[in-house]
Scaffold this active site. Structure first.
Site, PDB file in Angstrom:
ATOM      1  N   ASP A 159     -28.033 -25.670 -25.930  1.00  0.00           N
ATOM      2  CA  ASP A 159     -28.674 -25.359 -24.540  1.00  0.00           C
ATOM      3  C   ASP A 159     -29.804 -24.815 -24.501  1.00  0.00           C
ATOM      4  OD1 ASP A 159     -27.982 -25.359 -21.788  1.00  0.00           O
ATOM      5  OD2 ASP A 159     -27.495 -23.415 -22.091  1.00  0.00           O
ATOM      6  N   ASN A 176     -32.111 -25.115 -21.289  1.00  0.00           N
ATOM      7  CA  ASN A 176     -31.301 -23.917 -21.025  1.00  0.00           C
ATOM      8  C   ASN A 176     -30.851 -24.093 -19.401  1.00  0.00           C
ATOM      9  OD1 ASN A 176     -30.716 -20.559 -20.259  1.00  0.00           O
ATOM     10  ND2 ASN A 176     -30.064 -21.296 -21.998  1.00  0.00           N
ATOM     11  N   ARG A 220     -20.593 -26.832 -21.430  1.00  0.00           N
ATOM     12  CA  ARG A 220     -19.216 -27.240 -21.467  1.00  0.00           C
ATOM     13  C   ARG A 220     -18.919 -28.400 -20.604  1.00  0.00           C
ATOM     14  NH1 ARG A 220     -16.696 -21.239 -20.839  1.00  0.00           N
ATOM     15  NH2 ARG A 220     -16.829 -20.364 -23.042  1.00  0.00           N
ATOM     16  N   ASP A 247     -16.508 -21.503 -28.870  1.00  0.00           N
ATOM     17  CA  ASP A 247     -17.673 -20.872 -28.714  1.00  0.00           C
ATOM     18  C   ASP A 247     -18.441 -20.949 -30.037  1.00  0.00           C
ATOM     19  OD1 ASP A 247     -17.065 -20.412 -26.151  1.00  0.00           O
ATOM     20  OD2 ASP A 247     -17.142 -18.498 -26.446  1.00  0.00           O
ATOM     21  N   ASP A 277     -20.274 -18.869 -31.802  1.00  0.00           N
ATOM     22  CA  ASP A 277     -20.428 -17.756 -32.894  1.00  0.00           C
ATOM     23  C   ASP A 277     -18.653 -17.245 -33.104  1.00  0.00           C
ATOM     24  OD1 ASP A 277     -19.505 -16.993 -30.186  1.00  0.00           O
ATOM     25  OD2 ASP A 277     -21.320 -15.409 -29.951  1.00  0.00           O
ATOM     26  N   ARG A 322     -14.271  -7.562 -32.939  1.00  0.00           N
ATOM     27  CA  ARG A 322     -14.060  -7.480 -31.433  1.00  0.00           C
ATOM     28  C   ARG A 322     -12.605  -7.319 -31.349  1.00  0.00           C
ATOM     29  NH1 ARG A 322     -16.773 -12.365 -28.218  1.00  0.00           N
ATOM     30  NH2 ARG A 322     -15.768 -10.947 -26.411  1.00  0.00           N
ATOM     31  N   ASP A 352     -14.575 -19.046 -17.194  1.00  0.00           N
ATOM     32  CA  ASP A 352     -13.669 -19.584 -17.978  1.00  0.00           C
ATOM     33  C   ASP A 352     -12.257 -19.378 -17.425  1.00  0.00           C
ATOM     34  OD1 ASP A 352     -14.240 -17.176 -18.683  1.00  0.00           O
ATOM     35  OD2 ASP A 352     -14.282 -17.323 -20.882  1.00  0.00           O
ATOM     36  N   ARG A 399     -20.693 -10.233 -32.474  1.00  0.00           N
ATOM     37  CA  ARG A 399     -22.031 -10.388 -32.799  1.00  0.00           C
ATOM     38  C   ARG A 399     -22.720  -8.950 -33.262  1.00  0.00           C
ATOM     39  NH1 ARG A 399     -24.957 -15.495 -30.245  1.00  0.00           N
ATOM     40  NH2 ARG A 399     -26.730 -14.215 -31.000  1.00  0.00           N
ATOM     41  N   HIS A 446     -22.748 -10.615 -25.953  1.00  0.00           N
ATOM     42  CA  HIS A 446     -21.724 -11.585 -25.199  1.00  0.00           C
ATOM     43  C   HIS A 446     -21.957 -11.709 -23.916  1.00  0.00           C
ATOM     44  CE1 HIS A 446     -20.025 -11.352 -29.312  1.00  0.00           C
ATOM     45  NE2 HIS A 446     -19.791  -9.793 -29.169  1.00  0.00           N
TER      46      HIS A 446
END
Length: 403
Positions: free
Chosen positions: A46, A74, A82, A98, A100, A132, A184, A212, A217
């Site tokens: 993207d 982008n 998606r 995803d 990452d 996370r 989502d 990350r 995020h």
């Protein structure tokens, strides 16, 4: 001449500035135990400038499974990539990965088997976190077939699930590109509600949610107004698809608790008066339309109290409660009616000036059980009621009408 067979899974990866995490993400795809011939990978770069696109192309040239790499400008969020990937997918199932994050080695093989065995349209694989905190309440037990009303899956609405593509195609389902966050949740809730059953694979870590180091995020960034946009969209979807009543109330817990309530937590204390007023203005139509006694009674007392004060547009009282909760103070417990009722004494309890109804402070049995002495008192109360019932039955049996 060979005839192409339909892949079992289309793995859709949207990547934006995903290096170096993308390397391990792709390695986890390559390590899948499912036959590579049963997979297709659709990767959408993207508009990355960090080498993510080149990494995807190198992967495509090297691995045995079919890989399509799409490079585009982008789009501004995860929904666009998606949707592009979904439009190119040909698998029986689709899985949104995803860039990452990572898959467990047997994830796709196990999830496809689970969906096929049970004929379900959505399969959830257990999520674990790396730097996370993942959702936890829905992984207590593997369930071959369940639904959004009978389990805690409403508390995991991220897109990282296995979806039967036929379901998505039948209803023309796509991610809402007008939402910057919560897109989502909208997609997954709709899939839950439309699905012919949902499976939960809780005994194998299928997905690793990676934190990350740079903290980038999507769910952690953006204006607070975006959270209200997300809550508004999800509440409307639920209201459109589920008639008013217990089932709707059960689902409404999710946007109230996860999306709306944090806007009236500790960060509310740091907000300017202008922002506080704006948050209450944004919340007002949502509480007027969807805040019901059925939603309220399913929450803990301090959650219910804060949302009640939001609904009543009482910021001066709300600040006191938020400060109390932030300080992690233990609310006093008041047992009444021989211990069968437990009130948590948060700020403004039975204050005539505040006028908050007692029921807002009333603990449901699940929360009340944590209070020292409650179980013993409740058990004694139950025993007394049982004995009274037995006495009444014996009295009725011994009574003989006059001849």
């Amino acid at each position: 001449m060979t005839v192409a067979t339909q892949p079992d899974v289309s793995v859709i990866i949207g990547a934006y500035e995903a290096m170096p995490y993308l390397v391990e993400c792709l390695a986890s795809v390559e390590a899948q135990t499912i036959d590579p011939a049963r997979l297709e990978i659709i990767a959408v770069d993207d508009g990355s400038t960090d080498g993510s696109g080149e990494c995807l192309e190198e992967f495509a040239a090297r691995v045995p499974m079919a890989v399509t790499v799409i490079r585009q400008k982008n789009s501004g969020g995860p929904s666009g990539p998606r949707n592009v990937g979904l439009g190119r997918a040909s698998g029986r199932y689709v899985f949104f990965l995803d860039a990452d994050d990572r898959l467990g080695p047997e994830a796709l093989e196990r999830m496809v088997a689970m969906g096929d065995e049970n004929g379900t349209d959505v399969v959830l694989g257990k999520v674990e976190g790396i730097n996370r905190t993942p959702p936890k309440s829905m992984w207590g037990k593997t369930l071959g077939r369940t639904d959004v009303f009978s389990s805690n899956i409403k508390f995991t609405l991220s897109a990282q699930k296995l979806f039967r593509r036929e379901l998505l195609a039948e209803h023309g389902m796509r991610f809402d590109e007008s939402l910057f966050t919560g897109e989502d949740a909208l997609f997954t809730m709709e899939a839950y509600l439309r699905a012919n059953g949902v499976s939960v694979l809780a005994d194998y870590p299928c997905y690793y949610l990676v934190g990350r180091d740079d903290g980038k995020h999507v769910t952690k960034s953006g204006s607070y107004t975006l959270r209200f946009d997300s809550a508004r969209a999800l509440m409307k979807l639920i209201a459109d698809m589920v008639p008013a009543g217990d089932k709707r109330d059960l689902l409404m817990i999710r946007p109230f608790l996860i999306t709306l309530l944090p806007q009236f937590g500790p960060k509310f204390l740091k907000d300017s008066e202008e922002v506080r007023r704006h948050k209450l203005e944004l919340a007002k139509p949502l509480t007027e339309a969807y805040w019901t006694p059925g939603v309220a009674r399913r929450l803990k007392v301090h959650e219910r109290l804060r949302l009640h004060l939001v609904a009543m547009q009482r910021p001066e009282l709300l600040v006191d409660v938020v400060e109390f909760v932030k300080a992690k103070k233990q609310a006093g417990a008041l047992l009444e009616r021989r211990g069968t009722r437990v009130y948590f004494v948060y700020p403004h309890f039975r204050s005539k000036a505040a006028g908050v109804p007692d029921d807002i402070y009333l603990a449901e049995a699940r929360e009340a059980r944590a209070i020292h002495g409650y179980r013993a008192v409740a058990a004694n109360s139950f025993l007394r009621r049982a004995l009274r019932k037995v006495r009444r039955m014996l009295s009725a049996k011994d009574f003989k009408p006059a001849a």
